[in-house]
Structures are given as C-alpha cells and as structure tokens.
Scaffold this motif. Structure first.
Motif, PDB file in Angstrom:
ATOM      1  N   GLU A  34       0.907  -1.265   0.068  1.00 25.60           N
ATOM      2  CA  GLU A  34      -0.020  -0.076   0.139  1.00 25.60           C
ATOM      3  C   GLU A  34       0.696   1.358   0.085  1.00 25.60           C
ATOM      4  O   GLU A  34       0.349   2.377  -0.328  1.00 25.60           O
ATOM      5  CB  GLU A  34      -1.124  -0.109   1.197  1.00 25.60           C
ATOM      6  N   SER A  35       2.112   1.099   0.591  1.00 30.93           N
ATOM      7  CA  SER A  35       2.833   2.478   0.460  1.00 30.93           C
ATOM      8  C   SER A  35       4.485   2.376   0.309  1.00 30.93           C
ATOM      9  O   SER A  35       4.772   1.042   0.376  1.00 30.93           O
ATOM     10  CB  SER A  35       2.731   2.999   2.017  1.00 30.93           C
ATOM     11  N   TRP A  37       6.361   2.683   2.474  1.00 32.90           N
ATOM     12  CA  TRP A  37       6.987   2.237   3.768  1.00 32.90           C
ATOM     13  C   TRP A  37       6.861   0.749   3.482  1.00 32.90           C
ATOM     14  O   TRP A  37       8.174   0.012   3.925  1.00 32.90           O
ATOM     15  CB  TRP A  37       6.247   2.765   4.866  1.00 32.90           C
ATOM     16  N   ARG A  38       5.864   0.411   2.836  1.00 37.16           N
ATOM     17  CA  ARG A  38       5.786  -1.108   3.035  1.00 37.16           C
ATOM     18  C   ARG A  38       6.670  -1.793   2.075  1.00 37.16           C
ATOM     19  O   ARG A  38       7.240  -2.772   2.331  1.00 37.16           O
ATOM     20  CB  ARG A  38       4.296  -1.450   2.587  1.00 37.16           C
ATOM     21  N   ASP A 112       6.705  -4.437  12.929  1.00 35.82           N
ATOM     22  CA  ASP A 112       5.981  -3.229  12.637  1.00 35.82           C
ATOM     23  C   ASP A 112       4.474  -3.032  13.558  1.00 35.82           C
ATOM     24  O   ASP A 112       4.601  -2.286  14.429  1.00 35.82           O
ATOM     25  CB  ASP A 112       5.470  -3.315  10.948  1.00 35.82           C
ATOM     26  N   ARG A 113       3.658  -3.746  13.323  1.00 31.12           N
ATOM     27  CA  ARG A 113       2.281  -3.611  14.065  1.00 31.12           C
ATOM     28  C   ARG A 113       2.086  -4.667  14.862  1.00 31.12           C
ATOM     29  O   ARG A 113       2.126  -5.766  14.637  1.00 31.12           O
ATOM     30  CB  ARG A 113       0.982  -3.414  12.951  1.00 31.12           C
ATOM     31  N   PHE A 131       4.231   4.426  17.781  1.00 31.99           N
ATOM     32  CA  PHE A 131       3.126   5.210  16.781  1.00 31.99           C
ATOM     33  C   PHE A 131       2.508   6.534  17.734  1.00 31.99           C
ATOM     34  O   PHE A 131       2.291   7.290  17.088  1.00 31.99           O
ATOM     35  CB  PHE A 131       1.854   4.279  16.431  1.00 31.99           C
ATOM     36  N   ALA A 169      -0.868   1.324  13.537  1.00 32.38           N
ATOM     37  CA  ALA A 169      -0.196   2.669  13.136  1.00 32.38           C
ATOM     38  C   ALA A 169      -1.214   3.639  13.170  1.00 32.38           C
ATOM     39  O   ALA A 169      -1.128   4.933  13.607  1.00 32.38           O
ATOM     40  CB  ALA A 169       0.570   2.542  11.882  1.00 32.38           C
ATOM     41  N   ARG A 173      -1.137   6.509  16.187  1.00 32.99           N
ATOM     42  CA  ARG A 173      -0.874   8.057  15.761  1.00 32.99           C
ATOM     43  C   ARG A 173      -2.026   9.116  16.059  1.00 32.99           C
ATOM     44  O   ARG A 173      -1.983  10.060  16.419  1.00 32.99           O
ATOM     45  CB  ARG A 173      -0.426   8.081  14.343  1.00 32.99           C
ATOM     46  N   PHE A 197      -3.814   4.901   4.162  1.00 29.10           N
ATOM     47  CA  PHE A 197      -2.273   4.798   4.089  1.00 29.10           C
ATOM     48  C   PHE A 197      -1.991   4.914   2.445  1.00 29.10           C
ATOM     49  O   PHE A 197      -0.832   4.489   1.840  1.00 29.10           O
ATOM     50  CB  PHE A 197      -1.656   3.518   4.650  1.00 29.10           C
ATOM     51  N   ASN A 223       0.800   9.182   7.004  1.00 27.48           N
ATOM     52  CA  ASN A 223       1.955   8.441   6.498  1.00 27.48           C
ATOM     53  C   ASN A 223       2.339   9.615   5.133  1.00 27.48           C
ATOM     54  O   ASN A 223       1.388  10.368   4.680  1.00 27.48           O
ATOM     55  CB  ASN A 223       1.849   7.181   5.901  1.00 27.48           C
ATOM     56  N   ASP A 251       6.591   8.654   8.162  1.00 28.95           N
ATOM     57  CA  ASP A 251       7.464   7.568   7.861  1.00 28.95           C
ATOM     58  C   ASP A 251       9.147   7.998   7.254  1.00 28.95           C
ATOM     59  O   ASP A 251       9.827   7.194   7.437  1.00 28.95           O
ATOM     60  CB  ASP A 251       6.861   6.885   6.305  1.00 28.95           C
ATOM     61  N   CYS A 271       9.566   6.877  10.867  1.00 32.13           N
ATOM     62  CA  CYS A 271       9.001   5.479  11.142  1.00 32.13           C
ATOM     63  C   CYS A 271       9.901   4.589  10.469  1.00 32.13           C
ATOM     64  O   CYS A 271       9.361   4.377   9.335  1.00 32.13           O
ATOM     65  CB  CYS A 271       7.514   5.499  11.056  1.00 32.13           C
TER      66      CYS A 271
HETATM   67  C1  GZL Z   1       4.109   2.001  10.190  1.00 31.24           C
HETATM   68  C2  GZL Z   1       3.338   1.193   9.117  1.00 31.24           C
HETATM   69  C3  GZL Z   1       2.546   1.769   8.399  1.00 31.24           C
HETATM   70  C4  GZL Z   1       2.983   3.229   7.736  1.00 31.24           C
HETATM   71  C5  GZL Z   1       2.483   3.405   6.486  1.00 31.24           C
HETATM   72  O1  GZL Z   1       4.956   0.930  11.083  1.00 31.24           O
HETATM   73  O2  GZL Z   1       2.624   0.122   9.757  1.00 31.24           O
HETATM   74  O3  GZL Z   1       1.940   1.177   7.253  1.00 31.24           O
HETATM   75  O4  GZL Z   1       3.275   4.354   8.441  1.00 31.24           O
HETATM   76  C6  GZL Z   1       2.302   1.857   6.094  1.00 31.24           C
HETATM   77  O5  GZL Z   1       2.983   3.995   5.182  1.00 31.24           O
HETATM   78  O6  GZL Z   1       1.355   1.607   5.136  1.00 31.24           O
END
Ligand code: GZL
Length: 329
Positions: A34-35, A37-38, A112-113, A131, A169, A173, A197, A223, A251, A271
């Motif tokens: 999705e991003s 970051w991912r 991550d999450r 977060f 996240a 946040r 995101f 993000n 991010d 992040c």
């Molecule tokens: C953060 C992560 C989030 C990012 C997004 O650790 O889980 O998910 O901030 C990503 O960019 O989609």
C-alpha cells in the motif's frame, strides 16, 4: 560387491550433504504493497533473509486483506516452517490463528504492528515504531512551527488524515495526535478521515475536504504517501502546498524528502521500515538456543523538515536537505 559399497557410500554422502545444507525456513506474512514504507519494509526483510547462508524465505503478500493473512499463517503451519514473521493489517481478529501458531510451536516474531492479542499469545520479540509518539511529534511540530513564524496565538484549522482504520499505526498515531492537540489550543480540528495509507485515497480525501471545508491551514497525514496524494489535490485546486497549507507526513520515505526539498511538504516524522538488522540476529540467537520473552524494540527515530531546529522535547528536527543523500529508503 564393490559396486554396492560405492553406491551405498554415494547415498550416505548425499544424505549428509542434504542434511548439512537443510534450509532454515522463515515465513513472512506481509500486509500488502500500500505504501513506499511497506515496499521498503518488504525489500529490507527479503534481502536480509534471502542473503543469509542456509536460510530460505516463504513470503506472502496479504493484499491488505485480513482473510488472506490468516490463510497464509495457516499455510505456514501446514508447511511446518521454522520461524514466522507477522505484521497485521488491523489490530484485532488474530487471537485464534496466532494461538494455532503457538500450538504448532513455531517461534513468532512481530514486525511493525503489534496485534491487540499480544498479551494472550507467545511471541519471541516485537519490532515496531512508537506510533503514539510519532503522532505526538506531528502535532507538536505544527504547534512549534506556528509559534516560530509568529502564529502561535492565531486560531488555525487542522485536518488529520488517518491511516488504515483499526491498524495500530493509525490508532496509535491518532491517540498521539489528539493528545498533543490539547497542548496547542489554537489548533482547531476541522476534519478527521481515513486515507487508508495510500496516495490515491489521500488525494481523494483532500479533494473532498477542499470542497467541503472553508479554510484548511494544516494537514497532518499519518503517512507520507497520503500527504503526497493530498499535495496533488492541493495543486490541482490552484493552491500552493507547503505555503497555503502546511503539510506533515509520517514515515520519512525518500519521496517525502524530495517533496520537502522542493518546498511542497513541510515535515515528515520518521518511522523506520528497516527491521532486517533486528530480525536476523534474533533468529541467529534463537538457532544458538538463546531464549527471548516478548522483547519489544522501538528503534530511535527522527523528524525532518525544511529548516531544522524545531525542538519537540524528545527530539529536535533536522533539515531534510542536509541528510537526504544519506537516506536508506
Ligand atoms: C508503520 C506502518 C505504516 C506506515 C504506512 O509502521 O505500519 O503502514 O506508516 C504503512 O506507510 O502503510
């Protein structure tokens, strides 16, 4: 007779060689793509594992659907992998399948999450961002920046573009955003909506806000991808991003640094997605027989903006242009 001996010897050698090269199989249930970051998170973990001698990666892209991730986790159990890496698209609904992972006695590393059921399951370690602090830093930066430009006592309208609803996240946040807003009473919250995101949904949410909200002074996007989508919408509406509307992302991906240097984004709260450097030594330690018990690691993270020097208590912002060349993602 001689022939039988040599055939038996060759077979024995084959068995020894294959046993010695037996892979350590590490399975990874990833949320999706999705991003930026991912993508950086996936690339970093894939290369860390696939470049490790004797290790093999079994990777699954959940395409941002919980049912896909649950199916993947059950497949990993059936394949009897050696280790499981997991980050969930949302925080709830994992109790049953993660208990099945525990019952299969496959060591679990949370990336991550961290799922809400973390207290009820066994896991080796959890590596992820703080977060709530990231959300606090976003609003604190806006409040301190407005003070710096002489608008600390001016009422300004702020909108919060949230990440995927129910993701830790996003919930973290948002908690940090709302808590910090209490410290800056002149920041008036006039909009709060999920952009999931993604850049496309961030652009769509900003387009609707620009039509429905009279005046937006500050955008907090949870993000960078959503912030970049919002910038596309702001420019299409004939406004100047970074000036008419102060824009914060989260991010600290490369595209955000480029946008800050171009003067279109004002700040990004870091992040890190780079967890290979934590996961590899942890699995090596497990192979050596070391024990872990729910170790939680929140890496050091920074804040990057146009000019640097904004003091947020736990961290001072750094000028993005000064460090853009050193960034790893
Ligand atoms: C953060 C992560 C989030 C990012 C997004 O650790 O889980 O998910 O901030 C990503 O960019 O989609």
């Amino acid at each position: 007779m001689k022939k039988i001996f040599f055939v038996a010897l060759a077979l024995a050698l084959l068995v020894c060689v294959s046993a010695a090269s037996a892979d350590v199989v590490i399975a990874f249930s990833q949320i999706g793509q999705e991003s930026d970051w991912r993508t950086a998170n996936t690339d970093d973990l894939k290369s860390a594992i696939e470049n490790h001698p004797g290790w093999k990666l079994v990777y699954d892209d959940g395409q941002q659907k919980q049912e896909n991730q649950i199916k993947a986790l059950r497949n990993f159990i059936t394949q009897n992998v050696d280790y499981i890496l997991f980050t969930g698209v949302v925080s709830t609904g994992w109790d049953e399948v993660l208990k099945e992972v525990n019952e299969a006695e496959i060591p679990l590393l949370l990336i991550d999450r961290i799922p809400d059921c973390a207290d009820k399951i066994d896991y080796v370690a959890a590596f992820g961002g703080d977060f709530v602090e990231e959300g606090r830093r976003q609003v604190a930066w806006a409040g301190e920046y407005l003070k710096k430009i002489g608008k600390g006592d001016t009422d300004v309208n702020i909108v919060i573009m949230e990440g995927t609803t129910g993701a830790s996240a996003q919930t973290g946040r948002t908690e940090g955003n709302l808590k910090a807003l209490k410290e800056y009473p002149h920041l008036k919250l006039v909009g709060q909506q999920s952009g999931n995101f993604t850049r496309a949904e961030g652009q769509a949410v900003m387009e609707s806000w620009l039509k429905s909200i009279d005046k937006i002074d500050v955008l907090i996007a949870q993000n960078d991808d959503m912030a970049l989508g919002a910038i596309d919408a702001i420019k299409a509406a004939g406004k100047v991003p970074g000036k008419d509307i102060i824009i914060l992302g989260c991010d600290s991906v490369k595209a955000a640094f480029d946008s800050i240097v171009a003067g279109e984004m004002n700040c990004t709260v870091e992040c890190t997605p780079l967890y290979g450097k934590f996961v590899v030594p942890t699995i090596e330690a497990l192979i050596r027989g070391e024990k872990f018990d729910k170790t939680v690691v929140h890496p050091e993270e920074g804040v990057f903006d146009m000019d640097g020097g904004i003091d947020l208590g736990t961290v001072k912002s750094i000028k993005a242009a000064d460090v853009i060349a050193t960034r790893q993602y």
